[in-house]
Design a protein around this motif. Sequence first.
Motif, PDB file in Angstrom:
ATOM      1  N   GLU A  23     -37.785   5.110   1.420  1.00 17.98           N
ATOM      2  CA  GLU A  23     -38.054   5.866   0.196  1.00 17.98           C
ATOM      3  C   GLU A  23     -36.998   5.641  -0.879  1.00 17.98           C
ATOM      4  O   GLU A  23     -36.982   6.317  -1.899  1.00 17.98           O
ATOM      5  N   THR A  24     -36.113   4.660  -0.655  1.00 19.62           N
ATOM      6  CA  THR A  24     -35.087   4.367  -1.659  1.00 19.62           C
ATOM      7  C   THR A  24     -35.563   3.380  -2.721  1.00 19.62           C
ATOM      8  O   THR A  24     -34.779   2.991  -3.592  1.00 19.62           O
ATOM      9  N   ASP A  25     -36.820   2.937  -2.640  1.00 25.01           N
ATOM     10  CA  ASP A  25     -37.359   2.029  -3.672  1.00 25.01           C
ATOM     11  C   ASP A  25     -38.422   2.717  -4.529  1.00 25.01           C
ATOM     12  O   ASP A  25     -39.302   2.067  -5.093  1.00 25.01           O
ATOM     13  N   LEU A  26     -38.344   4.035  -4.638  1.00 29.44           N
ATOM     14  CA  LEU A  26     -39.302   4.782  -5.458  1.00 29.44           C
ATOM     15  C   LEU A  26     -39.169   4.402  -6.924  1.00 29.44           C
ATOM     16  O   LEU A  26     -38.079   4.076  -7.411  1.00 29.44           O
ATOM     17  N   THR A  27     -40.288   4.449  -7.624  1.00 37.11           N
ATOM     18  CA  THR A  27     -40.304   4.253  -9.070  1.00 37.11           C
ATOM     19  C   THR A  27     -41.049   5.417  -9.712  1.00 37.11           C
ATOM     20  O   THR A  27     -41.642   6.252  -9.017  1.00 37.11           O
ATOM     21  N   ALA A  28     -41.029   5.446 -11.028  1.00 37.26           N
ATOM     22  CA  ALA A  28     -41.725   6.509 -11.750  1.00 37.26           C
ATOM     23  C   ALA A  28     -43.244   6.394 -11.610  1.00 37.26           C
ATOM     24  O   ALA A  28     -43.971   7.322 -11.978  1.00 37.26           O
ATOM     25  N   LEU A  29     -43.720   5.273 -11.090  1.00 36.74           N
ATOM     26  CA  LEU A  29     -45.160   5.081 -10.886  1.00 36.74           C
ATOM     27  C   LEU A  29     -45.585   5.373  -9.454  1.00 36.74           C
ATOM     28  O   LEU A  29     -46.766   5.256  -9.122  1.00 36.74           O
ATOM     29  N   PHE A  75     -39.651   9.902 -30.633  1.00 33.97           N
ATOM     30  CA  PHE A  75     -38.348  10.189 -30.027  1.00 33.97           C
ATOM     31  C   PHE A  75     -38.485  11.163 -28.847  1.00 33.97           C
ATOM     32  O   PHE A  75     -37.807  11.022 -27.830  1.00 33.97           O
ATOM     33  N   ARG A  76     -39.383  12.134 -28.995  1.00 39.77           N
ATOM     34  CA  ARG A  76     -39.610  13.056 -27.881  1.00 39.77           C
ATOM     35  C   ARG A  76     -40.206  12.319 -26.681  1.00 39.77           C
ATOM     36  O   ARG A  76     -39.862  12.593 -25.535  1.00 39.77           O
ATOM     37  N   ALA A  77     -41.115  11.396 -26.955  1.00 40.64           N
ATOM     38  CA  ALA A  77     -41.713  10.610 -25.876  1.00 40.64           C
ATOM     39  C   ALA A  77     -40.656   9.742 -25.194  1.00 40.64           C
ATOM     40  O   ALA A  77     -40.644   9.617 -23.956  1.00 40.64           O
ATOM     41  N   LEU A  78     -39.746   9.154 -25.968  1.00 38.02           N
ATOM     42  CA  LEU A  78     -38.680   8.337 -25.390  1.00 38.02           C
ATOM     43  C   LEU A  78     -37.756   9.199 -24.529  1.00 38.02           C
ATOM     44  O   LEU A  78     -37.359   8.790 -23.429  1.00 38.02           O
ATOM     45  N   SER A  79     -37.440  10.393 -25.037  1.00 33.21           N
ATOM     46  CA  SER A  79     -36.593  11.298 -24.271  1.00 33.21           C
ATOM     47  C   SER A  79     -37.261  11.676 -22.947  1.00 33.21           C
ATOM     48  O   SER A  79     -36.608  11.718 -21.888  1.00 33.21           O
ATOM     49  N   GLY A  80     -38.558  11.917 -22.989  1.00 34.42           N
ATOM     50  CA  GLY A  80     -39.282  12.245 -21.763  1.00 34.42           C
ATOM     51  C   GLY A  80     -39.289  11.093 -20.775  1.00 34.42           C
ATOM     52  O   GLY A  80     -39.149  11.299 -19.558  1.00 34.42           O
ATOM     53  N   THR A  81     -39.433   9.869 -21.297  1.00 35.24           N
ATOM     54  CA  THR A  81     -39.408   8.685 -20.428  1.00 35.24           C
ATOM     55  C   THR A  81     -38.049   8.526 -19.756  1.00 35.24           C
ATOM     56  O   THR A  81     -37.960   8.242 -18.557  1.00 35.24           O
ATOM     57  N   ILE A  82     -36.974   8.748 -20.527  1.00 33.37           N
ATOM     58  CA  ILE A  82     -35.622   8.642 -19.969  1.00 33.37           C
ATOM     59  C   ILE A  82     -35.416   9.697 -18.881  1.00 33.37           C
ATOM     60  O   ILE A  82     -34.862   9.405 -17.818  1.00 33.37           O
ATOM     61  N   THR A 139     -36.235  10.086 -11.271  1.00 32.60           N
ATOM     62  CA  THR A 139     -36.640   9.190 -10.192  1.00 32.60           C
ATOM     63  C   THR A 139     -35.427   8.572  -9.511  1.00 32.60           C
ATOM     64  O   THR A 139     -35.333   8.533  -8.272  1.00 32.60           O
ATOM     65  N   LEU A 140     -34.465   8.100 -10.300  1.00 30.31           N
ATOM     66  CA  LEU A 140     -33.245   7.515  -9.742  1.00 30.31           C
ATOM     67  C   LEU A 140     -32.440   8.563  -8.959  1.00 30.31           C
ATOM     68  O   LEU A 140     -31.784   8.243  -7.966  1.00 30.31           O
ATOM     69  N   THR A 141     -32.503   9.812  -9.410  1.00 30.27           N
ATOM     70  CA  THR A 141     -31.810  10.893  -8.702  1.00 30.27           C
ATOM     71  C   THR A 141     -32.423  11.115  -7.322  1.00 30.27           C
ATOM     72  O   THR A 141     -31.701  11.283  -6.331  1.00 30.27           O
ATOM     73  N   TYR A 142     -33.745  11.109  -7.241  1.00 28.19           N
ATOM     74  CA  TYR A 142     -34.397  11.251  -5.941  1.00 28.19           C
ATOM     75  C   TYR A 142     -34.059  10.070  -5.035  1.00 28.19           C
ATOM     76  O   TYR A 142     -33.870  10.235  -3.821  1.00 28.19           O
ATOM     77  N   VAL A 143     -33.976   8.873  -5.606  1.00 26.12           N
ATOM     78  CA  VAL A 143     -33.574   7.698  -4.827  1.00 26.12           C
ATOM     79  C   VAL A 143     -32.167   7.902  -4.255  1.00 26.12           C
ATOM     80  O   VAL A 143     -31.898   7.587  -3.091  1.00 26.12           O
ATOM     81  N   ASP A 144     -31.254   8.429  -5.078  1.00 21.90           N
ATOM     82  CA  ASP A 144     -29.889   8.712  -4.602  1.00 21.90           C
ATOM     83  C   ASP A 144     -29.917   9.669  -3.406  1.00 21.90           C
ATOM     84  O   ASP A 144     -29.164   9.499  -2.442  1.00 21.90           O
ATOM     85  N   PRO A 184     -42.201  16.969  -1.847  1.00 23.09           N
ATOM     86  CA  PRO A 184     -43.088  17.754  -2.726  1.00 23.09           C
ATOM     87  C   PRO A 184     -42.550  17.882  -4.153  1.00 23.09           C
ATOM     88  O   PRO A 184     -43.330  17.878  -5.108  1.00 23.09           O
ATOM     89  N   GLN A 185     -41.209  17.981  -4.293  1.00 22.69           N
ATOM     90  CA  GLN A 185     -40.635  18.068  -5.630  1.00 22.69           C
ATOM     91  C   GLN A 185     -40.899  16.791  -6.415  1.00 22.69           C
ATOM     92  O   GLN A 185     -41.250  16.826  -7.596  1.00 22.69           O
ATOM     93  N   PHE A 186     -40.723  15.639  -5.779  1.00 24.83           N
ATOM     94  CA  PHE A 186     -40.988  14.363  -6.441  1.00 24.83           C
ATOM     95  C   PHE A 186     -42.454  14.244  -6.834  1.00 24.83           C
ATOM     96  O   PHE A 186     -42.783  13.864  -7.965  1.00 24.83           O
ATOM     97  N   LEU A 187     -43.333  14.562  -5.907  1.00 23.88           N
ATOM     98  CA  LEU A 187     -44.767  14.425  -6.185  1.00 23.88           C
ATOM     99  C   LEU A 187     -45.219  15.369  -7.290  1.00 23.88           C
ATOM    100  O   LEU A 187     -46.105  15.030  -8.083  1.00 23.88           O
ATOM    101  N   SER A 188     -44.613  16.536  -7.358  1.00 24.21           N
ATOM    102  CA  SER A 188     -44.970  17.490  -8.406  1.00 24.21           C
ATOM    103  C   SER A 188     -44.420  17.055  -9.758  1.00 24.21           C
ATOM    104  O   SER A 188     -45.143  17.053 -10.761  1.00 24.21           O
ATOM    105  N   ALA A 189     -43.137  16.680  -9.788  1.00 25.24           N
ATOM    106  CA  ALA A 189     -42.480  16.370 -11.066  1.00 25.24           C
ATOM    107  C   ALA A 189     -42.831  14.990 -11.596  1.00 25.24           C
ATOM    108  O   ALA A 189     -42.951  14.803 -12.811  1.00 25.24           O
ATOM    109  N   ILE A 190     -43.006  14.005 -10.730  1.00 27.74           N
ATOM    110  CA  ILE A 190     -43.219  12.620 -11.168  1.00 27.74           C
ATOM    111  C   ILE A 190     -44.684  12.214 -11.098  1.00 27.74           C
ATOM    112  O   ILE A 190     -45.229  11.632 -12.043  1.00 27.74           O
ATOM    113  N   ALA A 191     -45.351  12.523  -9.982  1.00 28.65           N
ATOM    114  CA  ALA A 191     -46.729  12.067  -9.781  1.00 28.65           C
ATOM    115  C   ALA A 191     -47.767  13.084 -10.238  1.00 28.65           C
ATOM    116  O   ALA A 191     -48.955  12.769 -10.284  1.00 28.65           O
TER     117      ALA A 191
END
Length: 528
Positions: free
Chosen positions: A368-374, A477-484, A490-495, A309-316
Amino acid sequence: MTDTASPADEAGAEPAPLAPPAKADFGAWLAVAAGTIGAFMATLDISIVNSALPTIQGEIGASGTEGTWIATAYLVAEIIMIPLAGWLERLSGLRAFLLTMVGGFTLFSMLCGVSTSLPMMIVGRIGQGFTGGALIPTAMTIIATRLPPHQQPMGIAAFGLTAVTGPVLGPVVGGWLAENVSWHYAFFINLPIGVLLSCLLFFGLPPVRAQWHLLRQADWFGIAGIILFLGGLTIFLEEGEREQWFESSTIVAVFAMSMVGFVSLMIGQMLAERPVLRLSLLLDRQFGSVILMAMIVGAAVYGTSFIIPQFLSAIAGYNSLQSGQVVFLAGIPAAMLMPCIPWLIRSVDLRLLVITGLSLLALSCWLETDLTALSTGDVFAESQLIRGAGQTLAMMFLNQAALSSVPIELSRDAAGLFSTARNLGGSIALAGISVVQDQRMWFHQRRLEETISANSVIVQDYMNGQAASLGGMPTAFRALSGTIQTQALTLTYVDMFWMLTIGVIVVLPLTLLLRPLPKRRPLAEMAH
């Protein structure tokens, strides 16, 4: 019906386990229905507030950090009550004990529903945890004492279905009520269920004389130790990361309290004739292995139920109801498997069932270790269905392995330790998730930033294009920071999913230490 007492009662000794009848009557099935519904209600309320938590926090004036206590208070109280339930049931008698617990659970639910402040809500949730924590282990006692051995697998299947589907249905029910009715009804829903339960228990269970003389023989060091150690440890794990661990005086005090409780628990082990929590059982090779596996399974089940649920809320960008529906997918295979449980108990080797369950659980985490931001909820469909089958097989048959690995007279102690280990594994997982999220989020952000060179022509062209389309370089720059940040999260959830996968795989070899279930040993002998 009249109160009954055995000769053992008259002599002041603990009564022998009740033998199940040769054939279950209508009252017995009423009692089994009450036990399974009670377990369902208790497990449902563990997670029913998760989806509605933001709404509840806003209405009672609690901050995000304070609001976590709405969930934590229930978990702390429940984990304390589970190992005490067997002793309290022996003390007051099963029917009187359960009627008291159901009545208390209903009243505390009403208190939560009318709460207007955080302290009022926390008191209600603590009361819910104490009373609800008693309903889960005693459901198996009802099955053991009210059904004959050849009908007990049907009771086990009914109990397993409610115990497994309760936690996954909770977010859906809570989310739907918060979105379409009111969050208050996430608690008010327990009123009609509580009334029904009380009627079923009253007519389905015979009265048994209380054994108040057991108070003189009670392991008071152990009881105090359980309250201080398990309560303090759960708070320490749940709140440590938010409070910066030992930088917080509160966390230091809670840790000290848990250590005092541990010492008290150990004193009880040495001095009490019958410790309230018999830790010496952990020295048995099979039982100790089962407890380790139960902790890991608890970590995987509770951990994934929190992460997804945290992933779906924060990423999706899913709302609480949509996230709850994804989590609920795990309940579908559980419901499909439960009718097969009686046949599996009779026909399939216990070790094979546990290996299959753990393997499916590890596979579901690995998928679920192959999740992406999409990624969206659709990518969790396959893994959730596999997880539902895996956690059902693992939980049901690890529980049977725990009960069959100890002498008959110690089976109630084994059941309490098993349930405590499972919940403690969940608490450790949630604490670990907080730590991993902070540490790995920072790590991945730094690594991603290092790959972006300000002197790169590609980067400069990209930023110029973003500035032109977004209205200026600061916005770009704010948009780039948000993308990072999104990619790093996403990589943290994969970990996290990798860690859960490895954890389950590590304990898989312990299944080789299990022994087959005794073919003719009644559950009543194991669970009472």
